[in-house]
Structures are given as C-alpha cells and as structure tokens.
Design a protein around this motif. Structure first.
Motif, PDB file in Angstrom:
ATOM      1  N   ALA A  80       0.825  -1.207   0.000  1.00  0.00           N
ATOM      2  CA  ALA A  80       0.000   0.000   0.000  1.00  0.00           C
ATOM      3  C   ALA A  80       0.864   1.264   0.000  1.00  0.00           C
ATOM      4  CB  ALA A  80      -0.932   0.011   1.216  1.00  0.00           C
ATOM      5  N   GLY A  81       2.179   1.088  -0.086  1.00  0.00           N
ATOM      6  CA  GLY A  81       3.078   2.243  -0.161  1.00  0.00           C
ATOM      7  C   GLY A  81       3.288   2.652  -1.613  1.00  0.00           C
ATOM      8  N   PHE A  82       4.196   3.565  -1.813  1.00  0.00           N
ATOM      9  CA  PHE A  82       4.408   4.148  -3.152  1.00  0.00           C
ATOM     10  C   PHE A  82       4.831   3.095  -4.187  1.00  0.00           C
ATOM     11  CE2 PHE A  82       8.211   6.186  -5.435  1.00  0.00           C
ATOM     12  CZ  PHE A  82       7.487   6.468  -6.589  1.00  0.00           C
ATOM     13  N   ILE A  83       5.996   2.491  -4.011  1.00  0.00           N
ATOM     14  CA  ILE A  83       6.476   1.561  -5.045  1.00  0.00           C
ATOM     15  C   ILE A  83       5.656   0.274  -5.013  1.00  0.00           C
ATOM     16  CG2 ILE A  83       8.489   0.414  -6.050  1.00  0.00           C
ATOM     17  CD1 ILE A  83      10.264   2.360  -4.460  1.00  0.00           C
ATOM     18  N   GLY A  84       5.323  -0.187  -3.790  1.00  0.00           N
ATOM     19  CA  GLY A  84       4.561  -1.428  -3.667  1.00  0.00           C
ATOM     20  C   GLY A  84       3.241  -1.350  -4.415  1.00  0.00           C
ATOM     21  N   ALA A  85       2.525  -0.237  -4.282  1.00  0.00           N
ATOM     22  CA  ALA A  85       1.212  -0.110  -4.951  1.00  0.00           C
ATOM     23  C   ALA A  85       1.382  -0.062  -6.467  1.00  0.00           C
ATOM     24  CB  ALA A  85       0.492   1.135  -4.446  1.00  0.00           C
ATOM     25  N   ASN A  86       2.403   0.654  -6.931  1.00  0.00           N
ATOM     26  CA  ASN A  86       2.667   0.670  -8.374  1.00  0.00           C
ATOM     27  C   ASN A  86       3.002  -0.745  -8.858  1.00  0.00           C
ATOM     28  OD1 ASN A  86       2.726   3.480  -9.794  1.00  0.00           O
ATOM     29  ND2 ASN A  86       3.575   3.865  -7.759  1.00  0.00           N
ATOM     30  N   PHE A  87       3.740  -1.475  -8.016  1.00  0.00           N
ATOM     31  CA  PHE A  87       4.134  -2.841  -8.401  1.00  0.00           C
ATOM     32  C   PHE A  87       2.909  -3.765  -8.451  1.00  0.00           C
ATOM     33  CE2 PHE A  87       5.292  -7.182  -7.269  1.00  0.00           C
ATOM     34  CZ  PHE A  87       6.237  -7.464  -8.252  1.00  0.00           C
ATOM     35  N   VAL A  88       2.032  -3.646  -7.460  1.00  0.00           N
ATOM     36  CA  VAL A  88       0.847  -4.522  -7.428  1.00  0.00           C
ATOM     37  C   VAL A  88      -0.006  -4.290  -8.680  1.00  0.00           C
ATOM     38  CG1 VAL A  88      -1.335  -4.965  -6.204  1.00  0.00           C
ATOM     39  CG2 VAL A  88       0.799  -4.754  -4.926  1.00  0.00           C
ATOM     40  N   ARG A  89      -0.172  -3.026  -9.044  1.00  0.00           N
ATOM     41  CA  ARG A  89      -0.960  -2.724 -10.252  1.00  0.00           C
ATOM     42  C   ARG A  89      -0.247  -3.293 -11.486  1.00  0.00           C
ATOM     43  NH1 ARG A  89      -2.098   1.696  -8.632  1.00  0.00           N
ATOM     44  NH2 ARG A  89      -0.265   2.717  -9.480  1.00  0.00           N
ATOM     45  N   TYR A  90       1.044  -3.052 -11.576  1.00  0.00           N
ATOM     46  CA  TYR A  90       1.839  -3.551 -12.711  1.00  0.00           C
ATOM     47  C   TYR A  90       1.741  -5.074 -12.790  1.00  0.00           C
ATOM     48  CZ  TYR A  90       6.051  -5.075 -15.164  1.00  0.00           C
ATOM     49  OH  TYR A  90       6.906  -5.717 -16.017  1.00  0.00           O
ATOM     50  N   TRP A  91       1.939  -5.742 -11.661  1.00  0.00           N
ATOM     51  CA  TRP A  91       2.010  -7.214 -11.665  1.00  0.00           C
ATOM     52  C   TRP A  91       0.639  -7.810 -11.992  1.00  0.00           C
ATOM     53  CZ3 TRP A  91       6.601  -9.675 -11.436  1.00  0.00           C
ATOM     54  CH2 TRP A  91       6.569 -11.082 -11.340  1.00  0.00           C
ATOM     55  N   SER A  92      -0.426  -7.223 -11.449  1.00  0.00           N
ATOM     56  CA  SER A  92      -1.753  -7.795 -11.698  1.00  0.00           C
ATOM     57  C   SER A  92      -2.148  -7.616 -13.165  1.00  0.00           C
ATOM     58  CB  SER A  92      -2.806  -7.200 -10.753  1.00  0.00           C
ATOM     59  OG  SER A  92      -2.864  -5.819 -10.941  1.00  0.00           O
ATOM     60  N   GLU A  93      -1.617  -6.583 -13.825  1.00  0.00           N
ATOM     61  CA  GLU A  93      -1.893  -6.426 -15.259  1.00  0.00           C
ATOM     62  C   GLU A  93      -1.057  -7.396 -16.094  1.00  0.00           C
ATOM     63  OE1 GLU A  93      -3.033  -1.774 -14.726  1.00  0.00           O
ATOM     64  OE2 GLU A  93      -1.405  -2.236 -16.141  1.00  0.00           O
ATOM     65  N   CYS A  94       0.204  -7.587 -15.711  1.00  0.00           N
ATOM     66  CA  CYS A  94       1.097  -8.473 -16.490  1.00  0.00           C
ATOM     67  C   CYS A  94       0.806  -9.947 -16.241  1.00  0.00           C
ATOM     68  CB  CYS A  94       2.558  -8.213 -16.124  1.00  0.00           C
ATOM     69  SG  CYS A  94       3.138  -6.605 -16.588  1.00  0.00           S
ATOM     70  N   TYR A  95       0.441 -10.281 -15.003  1.00  0.00           N
ATOM     71  CA  TYR A  95       0.293 -11.707 -14.639  1.00  0.00           C
ATOM     72  C   TYR A  95      -1.055 -11.903 -13.938  1.00  0.00           C
ATOM     73  CZ  TYR A  95       5.263 -11.257 -15.527  1.00  0.00           C
ATOM     74  OH  TYR A  95       6.467 -10.958 -16.115  1.00  0.00           O
ATOM     75  N   PRO A  96      -2.167 -11.754 -14.686  1.00  0.00           N
ATOM     76  CA  PRO A  96      -3.490 -11.774 -14.041  1.00  0.00           C
ATOM     77  C   PRO A  96      -3.828 -13.097 -13.364  1.00  0.00           C
ATOM     78  CG  PRO A  96      -3.683 -11.664 -16.456  1.00  0.00           C
ATOM     79  CD  PRO A  96      -2.238 -11.498 -16.125  1.00  0.00           C
ATOM     80  N   SER A  97      -3.151 -14.181 -13.752  1.00  0.00           N
ATOM     81  CA  SER A  97      -3.512 -15.448 -13.091  1.00  0.00           C
ATOM     82  C   SER A  97      -2.765 -15.628 -11.759  1.00  0.00           C
ATOM     83  CB  SER A  97      -3.274 -16.641 -14.025  1.00  0.00           C
ATOM     84  OG  SER A  97      -1.956 -16.594 -14.491  1.00  0.00           O
ATOM     85  N   ASP A  98      -1.770 -14.815 -11.489  1.00  0.00           N
ATOM     86  CA  ASP A  98      -1.104 -14.888 -10.180  1.00  0.00           C
ATOM     87  C   ASP A  98      -2.028 -14.325  -9.093  1.00  0.00           C
ATOM     88  OD1 ASP A  98       1.136 -15.876 -11.387  1.00  0.00           O
ATOM     89  OD2 ASP A  98       2.444 -14.186 -10.904  1.00  0.00           O
ATOM     90  N   ARG A  99      -2.021 -14.969  -7.928  1.00  0.00           N
ATOM     91  CA  ARG A  99      -2.770 -14.415  -6.793  1.00  0.00           C
ATOM     92  C   ARG A  99      -1.857 -13.471  -6.035  1.00  0.00           C
ATOM     93  NH1 ARG A  99      -6.994 -14.331  -3.674  1.00  0.00           N
ATOM     94  NH2 ARG A  99      -6.926 -14.627  -1.428  1.00  0.00           N
ATOM     95  N   ILE A 100      -2.365 -12.283  -5.710  1.00  0.00           N
ATOM     96  CA  ILE A 100      -1.549 -11.308  -4.977  1.00  0.00           C
ATOM     97  C   ILE A 100      -2.158 -11.077  -3.600  1.00  0.00           C
ATOM     98  CG2 ILE A 100      -0.727  -8.918  -4.898  1.00  0.00           C
ATOM     99  CD1 ILE A 100      -0.741  -8.877  -7.909  1.00  0.00           C
ATOM    100  N   ILE A 101      -1.342 -11.243  -2.582  1.00  0.00           N
ATOM    101  CA  ILE A 101      -1.778 -10.959  -1.211  1.00  0.00           C
ATOM    102  C   ILE A 101      -0.907  -9.813  -0.711  1.00  0.00           C
ATOM    103  CG2 ILE A 101      -2.113 -11.888   1.120  1.00  0.00           C
ATOM    104  CD1 ILE A 101      -1.364 -14.442  -1.401  1.00  0.00           C
ATOM    105  N   VAL A 102      -1.524  -8.680  -0.443  1.00  0.00           N
ATOM    106  CA  VAL A 102      -0.768  -7.533   0.065  1.00  0.00           C
ATOM    107  C   VAL A 102      -0.832  -7.544   1.593  1.00  0.00           C
ATOM    108  CG1 VAL A 102      -0.727  -5.009   0.255  1.00  0.00           C
ATOM    109  CG2 VAL A 102      -1.171  -6.079  -1.966  1.00  0.00           C
ATOM    110  N   LEU A 103       0.341  -7.468   2.215  1.00  0.00           N
ATOM    111  CA  LEU A 103       0.409  -7.342   3.678  1.00  0.00           C
ATOM    112  C   LEU A 103       0.996  -5.966   3.980  1.00  0.00           C
ATOM    113  CD1 LEU A 103       0.327  -8.480   6.588  1.00  0.00           C
ATOM    114  CD2 LEU A 103       2.610  -9.417   6.198  1.00  0.00           C
ATOM    115  N   ASP A 104       0.216  -5.130   4.653  1.00  0.00           N
ATOM    116  CA  ASP A 104       0.697  -3.759   4.909  1.00  0.00           C
ATOM    117  C   ASP A 104       0.128  -3.268   6.240  1.00  0.00           C
ATOM    118  OD1 ASP A 104       1.784  -1.318   2.761  1.00  0.00           O
ATOM    119  OD2 ASP A 104       0.956  -0.752   4.720  1.00  0.00           O
ATOM    120  N   ALA A 105       0.981  -2.606   7.017  1.00  0.00           N
ATOM    121  CA  ALA A 105       0.574  -2.095   8.329  1.00  0.00           C
ATOM    122  C   ALA A 105      -0.164  -0.763   8.221  1.00  0.00           C
ATOM    123  CB  ALA A 105       1.796  -1.935   9.222  1.00  0.00           C
TER     124      ALA A 105
END
Ligand code: NAD
Ligand code: TYD
Length: 372
Positions: free
Chosen positions: A13-38
């Motif tokens: 949920a931080g700056f680079i992490g959020a950009n990465f989650v969006r990037y990764w979910s677009e490139c690899y939609p079949s991967d499951r993403i679990i974000v852990l953030d305080a």
C-alpha cells in the motif's frame, strides 16, 4: 516459474509497492496477490483502488513485526513468492527516529525470512519452487565523489544514515538465508524513484505540492547533491526481470541513467509548473495560492535551508549487469517521467491532501521549523 504464483507483497500500500501490485496484476493476471501492509503514515488503501476489485487479490492489514500473522498467511495462502517492499523509507525520519527503522527494516525482514524458511525449506509440504525477492536501495553503498564510478554490485557497503544502515542489514540477512539455508532469493538495489502515489515527504512530490500551494521549496544545503532518478514503472519492470530471469542468490542494481543535481531538479520543476499554468487557465482558479496563478515565477519560492545531517553527496547506479543479463532498460527519460508525475499530481489533489493530514504535518512542524 510458469504456473500461477501466490505472491505475498509486503508494503503493497506504499508508493512503489502499490505501483508494483498494479503492474504485476496487469502483467500476470492469473497470479494471486496478497498484500500485507501495516498502513503506517506512508501506506494508503487509496493507492490500491484500481486493483482492489480483482478476484485474485487480497489485502491484509497487518505488520511484518507480527510473526503469527505472517505464519498464518504463508500457510493459509500457500505463498510461494514474497516480494518485500515494506520498510520505513525516509532518510530524514531515520535521523530523528531511527528505532522504527531497525524494527521494521531489520527485525521485520528477519521475521519474513524465518517464516519463509519454515514453510518453504523446513516443511515437507512446501511449494515446488519459491522465491524471496528483496527490494533495497543504492544508499547501502554510501556516497560518491564527482569523479567516482557509479555503484556496481561489487561496491562495498558503506551505509551513512540509519535508514541506509537498516537496509544494509536486511540485505545481508537475505543473502545469509541463501547461503546458509539454500533459500532462493534475489535482491535489487535501486536509485531514487519518483512517480504517482509517492508520499509528499520525498523531494519531487513535496516540491510539487508546495509549489501549487504557495509554500517555500526547501532545498537542503546548496542544492548540489546528486541523485539518479528512476521512474517507478521502470523500477517495476526491473523487478519483474529479476524475479523471472535473475540468478538465485544474486543482486542486481536498477537505475535510471538520470543523474541530476537537486537544485536543477527544483528549477526544472518550477519551469514546468509555470508552463502548465500558462497552458491551462483552470489551474490558476484551482490553485490560487501558487505564484504561477498570479503570473509570478514559481522559482520565487526556492528557499535554501539547513543541510540534512550526514547528507550523502552523490548516488549513481551502474545497471550494466541487469542490462546485459536480464535485458533491463528504463523506458522513461527524466523529462517524460517527470511530466507524467506532474500531470498526475495536478489531477490528484484529493489524494495528496488526504495523505498529508494530521500526523505528518505534526512531525514536520516538530522537526523542521520555518527558519531551518
Ligand atoms: P513507502 O514509505 O512509500 O511505503 C512503505 C510501505 O510499507 C507503506 O505502505 C507502509 O505502510 C508499509 N510498512 C511500513 N512498515 C511496515 C510494517 N512494519 N509492516 C507492514 N507494512 C509496513 O516506501 P517506498 O518508497 O514505496 O519504498 C518501498 C521499498 O523500496 C522500501 O523497501 C525502500 O527501502 C525501497 N526503496 C525505495 C526507494 C525510493 O526512492 N522510494 C529507492 C530505493 C529503494
Ligand atoms: P529524498 O527524496 O528524501 O530521497 P533520498 O534522501 O533517499 O535521496 O531526497 C532527495 C534529495 O533531495 C536528497 O539529496 C535530499 C534533498 N531534499 C531537499 O533538498 N529538500 C527536501 O525537502 C527533501 C525532502 C529532500
């Protein structure tokens, strides 16, 4: 790894992490993403709004200092890939309050490594393939003089701030889990990122916010310090290359080939803001406190302030290894990446006003008085 992965993204949920989650979910939609953030002051669920609707995505509000939460996620989600962004990331804060940096960056990283070892290496039912990717910084290498060659992966570690020291410690821990336990790890050390969703305490978003709200643009020292600037999406592409193609146990430097003096960045930013106001009348109505709204130069706000303690003079990344081995190349020039960032900040006033409330303002006023 070609099968769908179960990817735990810490600090998503931080700056680079959020950009990465969006990037990764677009490139690899079949991967499951679990974000852990305080969700510290730097973490914001609004950063993840565009991915939040996907079925293959889960957000967990939790802390990497909480071993039970990590354990539960590793087991419950059968995580096979960890991309570790969670960190305290601001040098100025580390100078005033280093303890949180040791807790999250060192102890938190070790907690993740211990859980990964338990589920991936010590367990009989661990995944067939696993990877722990650690996101680190060029600041672990210390500072450069004007004629020094850029940092390579062989440059000796010489961290100068509590932030850099805590990241260096975490890099060493990751390396040791590969060497000692055979964990499959990769590490990337990158230069200064900029782009959408960066918390406005870092140079570029802070200066944009201050410029459009008519506040001083605080340049530390004489502004001659140099950083290598990397557009955040180029960083995400670099991490992608390392995760998918990088040698296990290896470290890769990721940079932007964009060295700029701070004062030149701030001057450039002032000119771009003046041009944006000239091109669009609505900006003056929207940001009436900006000098540019009254036809004045934004550079009138530039204020030289007391230097940061121990301020590293120059960072520069030699990304030859990532280029030659992984085919990594940044796509944005500083000019194009900066324009994307400025446009995003001008269009997302609600976002930056919301994240800059309360605790952040208190902290700034406590540590940086007007005459600093
Ligand atoms: P950031 O400060 O914007 O985000 C950090 C995220 O981690 C936030 O969402 C925060 O809530 C979360 N977090 C903090 N402590 C946590 C904890 N104990 N448990 C769980 N979550 C926690 O940071 P960033 O700029 O996105 O940086 C991400 C990573 O990249 C960091 O590891 C940083 O060291 C590294 N890095 C950043 C830059 C840069 O220019 N921003 C450059 C090089 C490396
Ligand atoms: P920053 O964005 O904090 O990143 P880092 O310290 O990790 O490089 O700062 C970038 C450069 O800008 C650094 O040399 C410090 C300088 N700086 C200022 O001059 N004024 C500011 O208000 C800030 C936040 C940074």
């Amino acid at each position: 790894m070609t099968a769908a992965r179960k990817v735990l993204v810490t600090g998503g949920a931080g700056f680079i992490g959020a950009n990465f989650v969006r990037y990764w979910s677009e490139c690899y939609p079949s991967d499951r993403i679990i974000v852990l953030d305080a969700l510290t002051y730097a973490g914001n669920l609004a950063n993840l709004e565009s991915v939040a609707a996907g079925d293959n995505y889960r957000f967990v509000h939790g802390n990497i200092l909480d071993v039970a939460t990590i354990d539960e996620l590793m087991l419950g989600e059968q995580v096979d890939t960890i991309v570790h962004f969670a960190a305290e990331s601001h040098v100025d804060r580390s100078i005033h309050e280093p303890d949180a940096f040791i807790q999250t960056n060192v102890i938190g990283t070790n907690n993740l490594l211990m859980a990964a070892r338990k589920h991936w290496i010590d367990s009989d039912s661990g995944p067939a393939a696993h990877l722990f990717h650690h996101v680190s910084t060029d600041e672990v290498y210390g500072t450069l003089g004007p004629d020094d060659p850029a940092f390579t992966e062989q440059t000796l570690y010489a961290p100068n701030s509590p932030y850099a020291a805590s990241k260096a410690a975490s890099d060493h821990l990751v390396r040791s889990y590969h060497h000692t336990f055979g964990m499959q790890v990769t590490t990337s050390n990158c230069s200064n990122n900029y782009g959408p969703y960066q918390f406005p305490e870092k140079l570029i978003p802070l200066m944009i916010v201050n410029a459009v709200t008519g506040k001083p643009l605080p340049v530390y020292g004489d502004g001659s310090n140099i950083r290598d600037w990397l557009y955040v999406e180029d960083h995400c592409r670099g991490i992608d290359r390392v995760i998918n193609q990088g040698q296990r146990g290896a470290t890769y430097n990721i940079g932007g080939n964009n060295e700029w003096r701070n004062i030149d960045i701030v001057n450039q930013l002032c000119k771009s803001i003046d041009a944006a106001f000239e091109a669009d009348d609505q900006l003056a109505a929207h940001f009436p406190d900006a000098p540019a709204a009254g036809g004045k130069k934004t550079e009138s706000l530039i204020t030289f302030v007391k230097d940061r303690l121990g301020h590293d003079w120059r960072y520069a990344i030699d990304a030859t290894l990532a280029e030659s081995e992984l085919g990594y190349k940044p796509l944005e020039s500083f000019e194009s990446g900066f324009q994307l960032t400025l446009n995003w900040m001008l269009q997302n006033e609600m976002w930056w006003r919301a994240v800059m409330d309360g605790s952040y303002r208190d902290w700034i006023s406590k540590n940086y008085s007007a005459d600093d």
